[in-house]
Design an enzyme around this catalytic site. Structure first.
Site, PDB file in Angstrom:
ATOM      1  N   ASP A  68       0.840  -1.194   0.000  1.00 24.68           N
ATOM      2  CA  ASP A  68       0.000   0.000   0.000  1.00 24.68           C
ATOM      3  C   ASP A  68       0.878   1.247   0.000  1.00 24.68           C
ATOM      4  O   ASP A  68       2.061   1.199   0.345  1.00 24.68           O
ATOM      5  CB  ASP A  68      -0.982   0.012   1.172  1.00 24.68           C
ATOM      6  CG  ASP A  68      -0.413  -0.589   2.443  1.00 24.68           C
ATOM      7  OD1 ASP A  68       0.824  -0.729   2.543  1.00 24.68           O
ATOM      8  OD2 ASP A  68      -1.194  -0.919   3.344  1.00 24.68           O
ATOM      9  N   GLU A 127      -5.722   3.579   3.320  1.00 21.85           N
ATOM     10  CA  GLU A 127      -6.264   4.234   4.511  1.00 21.85           C
ATOM     11  C   GLU A 127      -7.639   4.855   4.240  1.00 21.85           C
ATOM     12  O   GLU A 127      -8.336   5.254   5.174  1.00 21.85           O
ATOM     13  CB  GLU A 127      -5.305   5.321   5.010  1.00 21.85           C
ATOM     14  CG  GLU A 127      -3.942   4.810   5.463  1.00 21.85           C
ATOM     15  CD  GLU A 127      -4.006   4.002   6.754  1.00 21.85           C
ATOM     16  OE1 GLU A 127      -5.087   3.934   7.381  1.00 21.85           O
ATOM     17  OE2 GLU A 127      -2.970   3.430   7.136  1.00 21.85           O
TER      18      GLU A 127
END
Length: 418
Positions: A68, A127
């Site tokens: 990520d 996120e």
């Protein structure tokens, strides 16, 4: 000399960006990838993400690794000389570490291909608002869809060298929660002529926090947290509006549905009790991270038997592991170096396997595992401060350990395929 992947991590740490705004991060990674041998590599971009296809020598299977990319809206308070250059943002969840590991794997397989193909996925917006689902639906990834996925996440509570994993559920189902209340404002001296949303919001917070204790089976696990409440404009004005922001975490889909139903009922009651209107926004919802049991157990068995045993594992207390209950120690192993570290110092730290318990953290990697068999593991990166803390400083030695571990595992797994 410092490892190039630690150097890359530090460069990425300087430029944290919000989800789907990782423009500098994408450029930094692309610039690095362009320095590598291109003969067996193909690169695609998707929004602010990157897909790297590494061709094997005689492929019969396609593996995948995901990293990520986004940062968090947290003002940095670390002691680093390479602090964030973006005020109010930092890499407080280890995504800079995850990306540097991904770059290390690309380097390894670009220079020394394995038999099978590998797709390294640099995914934006973990996120929020969530990059996994739209990336999985993209034509760019559909054309290169792996047959097995591997992911990892740094764990501040584990010593460097620790790989913590378990078959089955590892991370919880999660949902954001936003509730807006609207009443009637007025002068603080005349509360009887107004509908005060500070009072309504205060009552609502208390009732929301009763859901887990009174509606969820005590043998199940769930969390409802209100992390932010805002209302009013001045001390002598009755607040006309209030907003609650929070999160829901559950270990079962049924409990998530039950909690949402109870929240809706409680909010309707607040509307009636305080003569106000309310709206609920569930924000981003992430599926549980559920590790494929067969592949996870195989990985654990492989890790225990890999290369040279370094002695029996002690208890979590012996290894200074804190904050994780029910951890079982396994034998430690030393993986053979797979990085060409002749030009820098690459510490050879024993790798120790722990079978951990599930956690209430959330990760949109769960959507990858819903479609593709695979697993995620915790990577020990011991630091006194936890994830999402302004002072978190992961131990950078974990980067080389992760590259060696995943590289060695994928090569071993590829050798088994026919």
């Amino acid at each position: 000399m410092t490892s190039p992947f630690i150097e890359l991590r530090r460069e990425l740490h300087r430029i944290p960006e919000p989800g789907f705004q990782e423009f500098k991060t994408q450029r930094k990674l692309l610039d690095y990838l362009e320095t590598l041998p291109q003969e067996r590599m193909e690169i695609r971009t998707w929004r602010t993400g990157i897909l790297v296809y590494l061709k094997g020598t005689n492929p019969t299977k396609r593996f995948g690794y995901r990293a990520d990319m986004d940062g968090l809206p947290i003002p940095e308070e670390t002691s680093y000389a390479f602090q964030s250059e973006h005020p109010g943002y930092m890499h407080a969840c280890g995504h800079d570490v995850h990306m540097s590991i991904g770059a290390g794997l690309v380097t390894q397989f670009a220079q020394r291909p394995m038999k099978d193909d590998l797709v390294v996925v640099f995914q934006p917006a973990e996120e929020g608002p969530g990059g996994a689902l739209p990336m999985l639906a993209s034509a760019e990834l559909k054309d290169w869809m792996p047959e097995q996925m591997v992911g990892l996440h740094i764990a501040p509570e584990y010593p460097v060298g620790t790989i913590a994993v378990k078959p089955g559920i590892l991370f919880a189902n999660t949902s954001e929660l936003f509730i807006d209340l609207k009443g009637k404002g007025g002068h603080a001296a005349y509360p009887h002529l107004s509908n005060d949303m500070v009072v309504a919001a205060s009552q609502l917070v208390g009732q929301l926090h009763s859901i887990v204790s009174r509606n969820i089976n005590p043998l199940d696990s769930a969390v409802v947290t209100v992390g932010k409440m805002s209302a009013g404009t001045k001390q002598n004005i009755i607040a006309e509006n209030a907003r609650l922001e929070g999160t829901i975490r559950t270990l079962s889909a049924g409990s998530m549905q039950l909690i949402k139903s109870r929240i809706e009922g409680i909010v309707r009651g607040i509307e009636s009790s305080f003569d106000c209107t309310a709206s609920i926004d569930w924000g981003s919802n992430y599926l549980q991270v559920y590790n494929n049991e067969e592949l996870t157990l195989e990985f654990m068995d492989w890790l225990q038997k890999s290369d040279t045993a370094a002695g029996a594992g002690g208890s979590p207390a012996d290894e200074s592991v804190t904050g994780t209950a029910g951890v079982q120690a396994a034998a430690a192993t030393v993986l053979e170096p797979t990085l060409d570290s002749s030009s820098w110092s690459e510490p050879q730290i024993p790798v120790r396997l722990y079978e951990c318990t599930e956690a209430m953290t959330g990760e949109d990697f769960g959507y990858f595992l819903e479609k593709i068999p695979g697993f995620m593991f915790w990577l020990g990166a011991e630091t006194p401060y936890g994830l999402h803390h302004a002072r978190i400083e992961p131990d950078e030695r974990a980067i080389g350990i992760a590259i060696r571990t995943v590289d060695s595992y994928l090569r071993w797994k590829s050798a088994q395929s026919v």
